[in-house]
Enzyme design. Sequence first.
Site, PDB file in Angstrom:
ATOM      1  N   ASP A   3      88.856  27.165  12.576  1.00  0.00           N
ATOM      2  CA  ASP A   3      89.005  27.596  11.193  1.00  0.00           C
ATOM      3  C   ASP A   3      90.329  28.365  11.109  1.00  0.00           C
ATOM      4  O   ASP A   3      90.988  28.667  12.112  1.00  0.00           O
ATOM      5  CB  ASP A   3      87.804  28.431  10.727  1.00  0.00           C
ATOM      6  CG  ASP A   3      87.669  28.375   9.198  1.00  0.00           C
ATOM      7  OD1 ASP A   3      88.608  27.916   8.519  1.00  0.00           O
ATOM      8  OD2 ASP A   3      86.622  28.802   8.675  1.00  0.00           O
TER       9      ASP A   3
HETATM   10  C1  BGC Z   1      87.416  28.258   5.425  1.00  0.00           C
HETATM   11  C2  BGC Z   1      87.170  26.810   5.775  1.00  0.00           C
HETATM   12  C3  BGC Z   1      88.217  25.945   5.153  1.00  0.00           C
HETATM   13  C4  BGC Z   1      89.576  26.413   5.615  1.00  0.00           C
HETATM   14  C5  BGC Z   1      90.720  25.566   5.100  1.00  0.00           C
HETATM   15  C6  BGC Z   1      88.849  28.685   5.675  1.00  0.00           C
HETATM   16  O1  BGC Z   1      89.099  29.932   5.123  1.00  0.00           O
HETATM   17  O2  BGC Z   1      86.527  29.070   6.165  1.00  0.00           O
HETATM   18  O3  BGC Z   1      85.884  26.430   5.357  1.00  0.00           O
HETATM   19  O4  BGC Z   1      87.997  24.598   5.482  1.00  0.00           O
HETATM   20  O5  BGC Z   1      89.764  27.739   5.161  1.00  0.00           O
HETATM   21  O6  BGC Z   1      90.927  25.728   3.768  1.00  0.00           O
END
Ligand code: BGC
Length: 743
Positions: free
Chosen positions: A289
């Site tokens: 993430d």
């Molecule tokens: C979130 C993810 C997301 C990623 C990309 C993160 O802050 O936890 O779920 O896919 O950002 O946008």
Amino acid sequence: MKQYIIYLLTLTLIFQLSCAKKMGETSAKVKKDPFIEDLLKKMTLDEKLGQMSLFTTDWESTGPTIRAGYQNDIRSGRCGALFNSHTVDFTTKLQKIAVEESRLKIPLLFGYDVIHGYKTMFPIPLGEAASWDLFAIENSAYIMSKEGAAAGLHWTFAPMVDISRDPRWGRVLEGSGEDPFLGSRIAEARVRGIQGKQTGQTDRLLACVKHFAAYGAPNAGRDYNPAEISERVFREVYLPTYASAVKAGAKTVMTSFNDYDGVPASGNKYLLTDILRKELGFDGFVVTDYTSINEMVKHGVVKDETDAGILAIQAGVDMDMQGGVFQEKIKDGINDGRIKEEQINQSVRTILKIKKDLGLFEDPFKYSSKERESNTILSKAHLEASHDMAKRSIVLLKNDNTLPLKDKTIKILVTGPLADDKNNLIGAWSASGEGRHCVSMYEGLRAHENSKRCTFEYIKGCNVDDKDKSQFEIVLEAAKKADVIILAIGENKDMSGEATSRTMIRIPGVQEELLLALKAIGKPIITVVMNGRPLVLDKVHDHSNAVLETWWLGTQAGHAIAEVIYGVYNPSGKLPMTFPRNEGQIPIFYNEKNTGRPFNPNDKYSSKYIDIPNTPLYPFGYGLSYTSFTFGPPLSNKKLYSLKENVVVTVEIQNTGNYPGEEVVQLYIRDLVSSVTRPVKELKGFQKVFLKKGEKKTLSFTLTPNDLSFYNQNMEWVIEPGDFEIFIGGDSDTQNKVKITIL
Ligand code: BGC
């Protein structure tokens, strides 16, 4: 004392013996492909680490933007994948840089958070889960995937399959609620819908199962907090949805921000290698993430980002999202031997193989058709599918016969801050969805042909989240002249989702005060709740004649709500999460343990609160209909089964009311005596069935030995002989049961 005969299941649960693929490595062992091997030989270490690096563009971001200059990174081969870049024009421009200006011309992979729609927005995932309609959910995932792929994308960061028992955690809106069985079926449906049967179809994206693992169990419901749960709870409640999504063929998995048992997920070898690769047999790539490798420094498990990167690689991460650690920092770890270059090669192989399977080496612009983009996005068929999904997601929580609105001319007061809203109704992860394409509830009510017999007055009444009551007086005057009031209240879309944990999960601002003031006028009130998570709705329940839970329903929200209000569609949704009476009950979920002192109103020393009942306001699986369904007793043609036999149970259901309608028939089990304590109920099957007025159907459910199994004290997956109760009914409170015995 019962004699325990342990029957180890060899075929069924995938995180058991069936997953004994001998991986032995942190990254996937993909079969070597001569084309990729040849390419690997030409790649410098920087170029390899580039393939393992994913960056956001400057177009959008979903977190801190600590990296800029991505276009130069593409040119120098130091970035192999981008996210937050979409549309055919923009992705083509960036892909051209990769395949025309970089040394090895390796195409880029484009990802994006297409969570519940790209431009045609569907209900938020928690809302879709309330439909219990796997076919509709798969179709909705297919359409969002098709629109995303038409906009130049290859990859979506979905499905989010985090089970959660805590509505304080705002991200419950992205998942499918509290139950591992329902969640697993939905996870499979979403993976199928997103990916299709084969990688490389131009109407499908790659799925990314997230957030691995146990992200939905943050302490105190506060986002990013550690998941402090036992291995048993982890395996029985949180792991099954990820396992099901992997088994359904998901090509990528995203790590989570939290730590599990003291180790942050992005550096957790037990999670990423032992469980994900070895037990579950995952053979795609693992992406972190957003900056979660860097964040391991703040977690306090490494002294700097170089060590964080090394830990991530050693744990089994293949791609670094936005952190720049793989790109910038881990060469030291390779030079000093802490990481073997072969480990890097494995990750790069897996990533390149997926690019190859997508067909990007043959045609990097395969997903870049302007014509397809304009024909696909917001097409009539997509809007119809969104409308269909939206009405299936609505849950009728209360009705004293005010709904559906009867067939006579009536004056309707439409009020509440969300009654004519569009921007909130498209939901919190609305990708490139736009409020202007959304049909508000008020628009939907007026657009329907049944509106001809109604006259409307609309007054907003108040805002979602401030103290301004200046419009109350005119709303109350209008209410006096109306026959019925439709009040739309709830949350703004930025109140649920990432980083939106709330301790008070009530309807904010003065919205409840507006309801109470309207109640005093004495006219029937239909309250339409719009929100991203279970809320405390005690006042709403007590002061409304009818209550509809409509989540955030997406682009066609207004049409769907209108059909339910006019009775053109009979609501059939069922709650995928328990709605508490107040926040003090959280975490509250249906599949709890009995305790040694189960609730007894007459016994002080039993497990209960002294201020409110133990029961929730609305239980898991609950939802009303305009008709009524009557269940016969569950029947089993025999009472005694052997350990290896399937148990077959049938039930007769009849539509005994005045409307045709659908019922979600739910089957729960209880293992009455076992070597470890078991939940008072566990969902193990459901069927959604349509019945005409008066119609009867007999449904049959088959439970396999796997369905009756659990982890014993040695953490072996077993079925133990003894008595089981099997409940079948319309929600998790059902007491309609039969007892069977496993010998
Ligand atoms: C979130 C993810 C997301 C990623 C990309 C993160 O802050 O936890 O779920 O896919 O950002 O946008």
